[in-house]
Design an enzyme around this catalytic site. Structure first.
Site, mmCIF file in Angstrom:
data_model
loop_
_atom_site.group_PDB
_atom_site.id
_atom_site.type_symbol
_atom_site.label_atom_id
_atom_site.label_comp_id
_atom_site.label_asym_id
_atom_site.label_seq_id
_atom_site.Cartn_x
_atom_site.Cartn_y
_atom_site.Cartn_z
ATOM 1 N N TYR A 1 0.830 -1.210 0.000
ATOM 2 C CA TYR A 1 0.000 0.000 0.000
ATOM 3 C C TYR A 1 0.857 1.249 0.000
ATOM 4 O O TYR A 1 2.063 1.201 0.208
ATOM 5 C CB TYR A 1 -0.972 -0.004 1.192
ATOM 6 C CG TYR A 1 -0.363 0.385 2.522
ATOM 7 C CD1 TYR A 1 0.484 -0.477 3.205
ATOM 8 C CD2 TYR A 1 -0.632 1.620 3.099
ATOM 9 C CE1 TYR A 1 1.037 -0.117 4.420
ATOM 10 C CE2 TYR A 1 -0.081 1.994 4.319
ATOM 11 C CZ TYR A 1 0.751 1.126 4.972
ATOM 12 O OH TYR A 1 1.310 1.482 6.174
ATOM 13 N N ARG B 1 8.322 4.129 -4.470
ATOM 14 C CA ARG B 1 8.354 3.255 -3.282
ATOM 15 C C ARG B 1 7.323 2.130 -3.423
ATOM 16 O O ARG B 1 7.577 0.993 -3.007
ATOM 17 C CB ARG B 1 8.105 4.075 -2.012
ATOM 18 C CG ARG B 1 8.211 3.229 -0.752
ATOM 19 C CD ARG B 1 8.121 4.056 0.515
ATOM 20 N NE ARG B 1 6.806 4.645 0.687
ATOM 21 C CZ ARG B 1 6.490 5.496 1.666
ATOM 22 N NH1 ARG B 1 7.407 5.860 2.557
ATOM 23 N NH2 ARG B 1 5.270 5.986 1.766
ATOM 24 N N LYS C 1 6.406 -1.519 2.202
ATOM 25 C CA LYS C 1 5.159 -0.984 2.773
ATOM 26 C C LYS C 1 4.042 -1.981 2.477
ATOM 27 O O LYS C 1 3.262 -1.810 1.529
ATOM 28 C CB LYS C 1 4.865 0.406 2.179
ATOM 29 C CG LYS C 1 3.941 1.256 3.039
ATOM 30 C CD LYS C 1 4.049 2.712 2.658
ATOM 31 C CE LYS C 1 3.033 3.596 3.370
ATOM 32 N NZ LYS C 1 3.143 3.642 4.816
ATOM 33 N N GLU D 1 12.032 2.947 14.301
ATOM 34 C CA GLU D 1 11.100 4.009 13.885
ATOM 35 C C GLU D 1 9.846 3.904 14.733
ATOM 36 O O GLU D 1 9.742 3.051 15.614
ATOM 37 C CB GLU D 1 10.767 3.855 12.397
ATOM 38 C CG GLU D 1 10.101 2.537 12.064
ATOM 39 C CD GLU D 1 9.817 2.334 10.579
ATOM 40 O OE1 GLU D 1 9.741 3.318 9.830
ATOM 41 O OE2 GLU D 1 9.664 1.168 10.172
ATOM 42 N N LEU E 1 10.948 1.847 7.329
ATOM 43 C CA LEU E 1 10.324 2.250 6.071
ATOM 44 C C LEU E 1 11.055 3.479 5.536
ATOM 45 O O LEU E 1 11.298 4.422 6.299
ATOM 46 C CB LEU E 1 8.849 2.605 6.294
ATOM 47 C CG LEU E 1 8.121 2.862 4.978
ATOM 48 C CD1 LEU E 1 7.739 1.546 4.330
ATOM 49 C CD2 LEU E 1 6.914 3.743 5.164
HETATM 50 N N1 PDD Z 1 2.728 5.590 7.474
HETATM 51 N N2 PDD Z 1 7.339 4.319 9.107
HETATM 52 C C1 PDD Z 1 6.216 3.587 9.044
HETATM 53 C C2 PDD Z 1 6.205 2.243 9.673
HETATM 54 C C3 PDD Z 1 5.083 4.103 8.381
HETATM 55 O O1 PDD Z 1 3.965 3.365 8.300
HETATM 56 C C4 PDD Z 1 5.139 5.400 7.822
HETATM 57 C C5 PDD Z 1 3.978 6.002 7.088
HETATM 58 C C6 PDD Z 1 6.330 6.134 7.928
HETATM 59 C C7 PDD Z 1 6.487 7.513 7.323
HETATM 60 O O2 PDD Z 1 6.545 7.443 5.920
HETATM 61 P P1 PDD Z 1 6.022 8.652 5.004
HETATM 62 O O3 PDD Z 1 6.805 9.846 5.418
HETATM 63 O O4 PDD Z 1 6.337 8.205 3.627
HETATM 64 O O5 PDD Z 1 4.554 8.834 5.268
HETATM 65 C C8 PDD Z 1 7.417 5.554 8.567
HETATM 66 C C9 PDD Z 1 1.581 5.999 6.715
HETATM 67 C C10 PDD Z 1 1.312 7.461 6.788
HETATM 68 C C11 PDD Z 1 0.409 5.141 7.118
HETATM 69 O O6 PDD Z 1 0.628 3.943 7.255
HETATM 70 O O7 PDD Z 1 -0.691 5.650 7.270
#
Ligand code: PDD
Length: 290
Positions: free
Chosen positions: A31, A50, A146, A178, A202
């Site tokens: 996703y 990504r 992801k 993270e 991620l």
């Molecule tokens: N989550 N780490 C994890 C485990 C995440 O699920 C996310 C993002 C991030 C930050 O990535 P980005 O800057 O690309 O949003 C880091 C999204 C927002 C979600 O699952 O809703």
């Protein structure tokens, strides 16, 4: 709310997926979440890149070219009532006629998107920062993908919800990884420190924006492993994600972040980075970055 399912735009309430969908049975899918500001998708090419990496990582063919994805996403944005949105994209290995772990043959993937209002942290949270707790990282060894296998993230996030705080930051082998849905940055003696993009985290799109802004403004930064001790003794900490942007951490496991008069309050480097991010975002809101 509008959705897209396997070639059709429709109201989200009318979208139907088989119970034999491998996303439902095995969490067999990937996703993305793309923020949209004033109807401009933010860093769409990076999100699609990504997504491609995640699909390759789980050996699922990308069903669309980037041009096709872009057309679907832009139409969904146009059909959604909010100016600021979060577009959710999911592709699973589809619905077979039986339950069998091996990849099915001749089964079309399930392609699902919907767009919701983009609701970030409250003004008070932006101003004062948020409380977070730590927990062991119980996830698998490909956290760079992801995928929709988010149960460990869900259980980890719930630990913080149980005690009424905003996020759970994970530690693996004595190192910061993270947050359950965020990347984490620390500041020590004015230097921004964040873990490298390896299989343990991620590769956040917001993480990249923050590092680009640090480089552009010549803010000292180091990309290297961050120990638990460094996390706990940081002068400043912040979270990043597509929905949280740059969000200060005020307390970690109940302890104020930083020391002296500024303890427990967003520090100068965090405030500066949040301001740079806001300015960058406002640019995108005027012109788009597509
Ligand atoms: N989550 N780490 C994890 C485990 C995440 O699920 C996310 C993002 C991030 C930050 O990535 P980005 O800057 O690309 O949003 C880091 C999204 C927002 C979600 O699952 O809703």
């Amino acid at each position: 709310m509008r959705a897209y399912l396997n070639g059709q735009f429709l109201p989200l309430s009318e979208a139907r997926i088989s119970p034999l969908d491998r996303g439902f049975l095995y969490a067999d899918g990937a996703y993305e979440v793309i923020p949209v500001y004033s109807r401009f998708p933010f860093r769409i090419d990076e999100h699609l890149r990504r997504f491609q990496d995640s699909l390759e990582g789980i050996r699922l063919a990308n069903p669309h070219t980037n041009a096709e994805w872009r057309a679907i996403i832009l139409r969904l944005i146009a059909e959604t009532e909010f100016d600021d949105q979060q577009v959710y994209i999911q592709v699973t290995r589809g619905a077979d006629s039986k339950r069998d772990q091996c990849f099915p043959t001749g089964v079309a993937p399930t392609i699902f998107l919907f767009s919701a209002s983009l609701t970030g942290p409250s003004a008070a949270q932006r101003e004062s920062g948020v409380a977070v707790i730590t927990a062991p990282d119980i996830r698998w060894s490909r956290c760079d993908l992801k995928t929709v296998s988010l149960l460990p993230n869900v259980l980890t996030r719930q630990l913080s919800a149980d005690v009424g705080v905003s996020e759970t930051i994970m530690l693996r082998d004595g190192l910061l990884t993270e947050g359950s849905a965020t990347n984490v940055f620390a500041v020590k003696n004015g230097v921004i420190i964040t873990p490298p993009k390896d299989h343990r985290i991620l590769p956040g799109i917001t993480y990249d924006v923050v590092l680009e802004l640090a480089a552009k403004h010549q803010a000292a930064h180091e990309i290297r492993p961050v120990t638990e001790q460094e996390l706990r003794s940081a002068d400043e900490l912040w979270l990043t994600s597509s929905t949280k942007e740059v969000l200060a951490i005020a307390t970690l496991d109940g302890q104020p972040v930083g020391s002296g008069a500024r303890a427990g309050k967003p520090g100068p480097v965090t405030r500066q980075m949040a301001a740079w991010f806001r300015a960058y975002k406002e640019d995108v809101m005027r012109h788009g970055d597509v």
